[in-house]
Design an enzyme around this catalytic site. Structure first.
Site, PDB file in Angstrom:
ATOM      1  N   TYR A 129       0.468  -1.228   0.114  1.00  0.00           N
ATOM      2  CA  TYR A 129      -0.056   0.267   0.331  1.00  0.00           C
ATOM      3  C   TYR A 129       0.681   1.057  -0.239  1.00  0.00           C
ATOM      4  O   TYR A 129       0.347   2.234  -0.901  1.00  0.00           O
ATOM      5  CB  TYR A 129      -0.621  -0.032   1.124  1.00  0.00           C
ATOM      6  CG  TYR A 129      -1.989   1.673   1.215  1.00  0.00           C
ATOM      7  CD1 TYR A 129      -3.370   1.309   0.637  1.00  0.00           C
ATOM      8  CD2 TYR A 129      -1.574   2.380   1.931  1.00  0.00           C
ATOM      9  CE1 TYR A 129      -3.912   1.629   0.191  1.00  0.00           C
ATOM     10  CE2 TYR A 129      -2.762   3.341   1.475  1.00  0.00           C
ATOM     11  CZ  TYR A 129      -3.755   2.821   0.952  1.00  0.00           C
ATOM     12  OH  TYR A 129      -4.640   4.003   1.219  1.00  0.00           O
TER      13      TYR A 129
ATOM     14  N   TYR B 198      -5.038  17.161  -0.797  1.00  0.00           N
ATOM     15  CA  TYR B 198      -5.423  15.148  -0.531  1.00  0.00           C
ATOM     16  C   TYR B 198      -3.998  14.496   0.650  1.00  0.00           C
ATOM     17  O   TYR B 198      -3.434  14.998  -0.212  1.00  0.00           O
ATOM     18  CB  TYR B 198      -5.851  14.378  -1.423  1.00  0.00           C
ATOM     19  CG  TYR B 198      -6.649  13.026  -1.091  1.00  0.00           C
ATOM     20  CD1 TYR B 198      -6.799  12.318  -0.168  1.00  0.00           C
ATOM     21  CD2 TYR B 198      -6.546  12.656  -2.581  1.00  0.00           C
ATOM     22  CE1 TYR B 198      -7.279  11.418  -0.220  1.00  0.00           C
ATOM     23  CE2 TYR B 198      -6.905  11.614  -2.726  1.00  0.00           C
ATOM     24  CZ  TYR B 198      -7.828  10.621  -1.061  1.00  0.00           C
ATOM     25  OH  TYR B 198      -8.306   9.803  -0.884  1.00  0.00           O
TER      26      TYR B 198
ATOM     27  N   TRP C 126      -7.280   1.039 -10.694  1.00  0.00           N
ATOM     28  CA  TRP C 126      -6.665   1.404  -8.898  1.00  0.00           C
ATOM     29  C   TRP C 126      -7.225   1.080  -8.018  1.00  0.00           C
ATOM     30  O   TRP C 126      -6.681   0.227  -7.422  1.00  0.00           O
ATOM     31  CB  TRP C 126      -6.171   3.366  -8.889  1.00  0.00           C
ATOM     32  CG  TRP C 126      -5.849   3.538  -8.084  1.00  0.00           C
ATOM     33  CD1 TRP C 126      -6.085   4.000  -6.288  1.00  0.00           C
ATOM     34  CD2 TRP C 126      -4.297   3.780  -7.553  1.00  0.00           C
ATOM     35  NE1 TRP C 126      -5.780   4.612  -5.939  1.00  0.00           N
ATOM     36  CE2 TRP C 126      -4.009   4.139  -6.397  1.00  0.00           C
ATOM     37  CE3 TRP C 126      -3.195   3.285  -8.149  1.00  0.00           C
ATOM     38  CZ2 TRP C 126      -2.940   4.427  -6.027  1.00  0.00           C
ATOM     39  CZ3 TRP C 126      -1.716   3.672  -7.627  1.00  0.00           C
ATOM     40  CH2 TRP C 126      -1.990   4.211  -6.133  1.00  0.00           C
ATOM     41  N   TRP C 127      -8.405   1.450  -7.951  1.00  0.00           N
ATOM     42  CA  TRP C 127      -9.516   1.129  -6.540  1.00  0.00           C
ATOM     43  C   TRP C 127      -9.216  -0.185  -6.850  1.00  0.00           C
ATOM     44  O   TRP C 127      -9.348  -0.973  -5.778  1.00  0.00           O
ATOM     45  CB  TRP C 127     -10.192   1.562  -6.515  1.00  0.00           C
ATOM     46  CG  TRP C 127     -10.793   2.972  -6.869  1.00  0.00           C
ATOM     47  CD1 TRP C 127     -10.349   3.961  -6.005  1.00  0.00           C
ATOM     48  CD2 TRP C 127     -12.310   4.063  -6.702  1.00  0.00           C
ATOM     49  NE1 TRP C 127     -10.609   5.365  -6.255  1.00  0.00           N
ATOM     50  CE2 TRP C 127     -11.725   5.254  -6.098  1.00  0.00           C
ATOM     51  CE3 TRP C 127     -13.538   3.380  -7.667  1.00  0.00           C
ATOM     52  CZ2 TRP C 127     -12.725   6.361  -6.831  1.00  0.00           C
ATOM     53  CZ3 TRP C 127     -13.792   4.466  -8.023  1.00  0.00           C
ATOM     54  CH2 TRP C 127     -13.918   5.709  -7.371  1.00  0.00           C
TER      55      TRP C 127
ATOM     56  N   HIS D  27       0.787   3.941  -2.844  1.00  0.00           N
ATOM     57  CA  HIS D  27       0.682   5.825  -3.006  1.00  0.00           C
ATOM     58  C   HIS D  27       1.940   6.479  -2.953  1.00  0.00           C
ATOM     59  O   HIS D  27       2.608   7.329  -2.756  1.00  0.00           O
ATOM     60  CB  HIS D  27       0.184   5.405  -1.504  1.00  0.00           C
ATOM     61  CG  HIS D  27      -1.611   5.052  -2.019  1.00  0.00           C
ATOM     62  ND1 HIS D  27      -1.704   3.897  -1.536  1.00  0.00           N
ATOM     63  CD2 HIS D  27      -1.963   5.953  -1.253  1.00  0.00           C
ATOM     64  CE1 HIS D  27      -2.553   4.057  -1.543  1.00  0.00           C
ATOM     65  NE2 HIS D  27      -3.834   5.367  -1.762  1.00  0.00           N
TER      66      HIS D  27
END
Length: 115
Positions: free
Chosen positions: A20, A43, A80-81, A24
């Site tokens: 993860y 964000y 991506w999700w 990112h």
């Protein structure tokens, strides 16, 4: 109109912490572009080093639901999700993924803000 401030949580699977963080550190350009086009600014995603991811952002547009539908319609964002959802566990009962269902990240109520 001032920006709308949004905070959310989701849980990270312990086995996915490295993957993860790595994905990112190299977010796909198409995803970053769609975030910008959907009026999302400032964000950030934080990790508590146990299991909770905390995200916060400002929405600067005038049609949040419409912008979120445009986000969902982007095939690269959905890809991506699909990748990141597999690394997470949603706290939302009945959640099936970021692109479908009642939601994936749990939206939090703001109880205090000082600018």
């Amino acid at each position: 109109m001032p920006p709308r401030r949004i905070a959310q949580i989701v849980h990270l699977k312990p086995s996915a912490v490295s993957a993860y963080k790595e994905c990112h550190a190299n977010v796909w350009p198409e995803v970053l572009q769609q975030i910008d086009e959907c009026n999302i600014r400032d964000y950030s995603i934080f990790f508590d080093n146990e299991r909770t991811l905390f995200a916060t952002f400002k929405y600067t547009g005038e049609d949040f639901e419409g912008d979120m539908q445009r986000m969902k319609a982007n095939p690269k964002v959905r890809e991506w999700w699909g990748m990141t959802d597999g690394m997470q566990e949603s706290p939302i009962p009945g959640a099936v993924g970021s692109a479908e269902g009642p939601g994936w990240w749990k939206v939090l109520d703001e109880v205090f803000y000082k600018e």
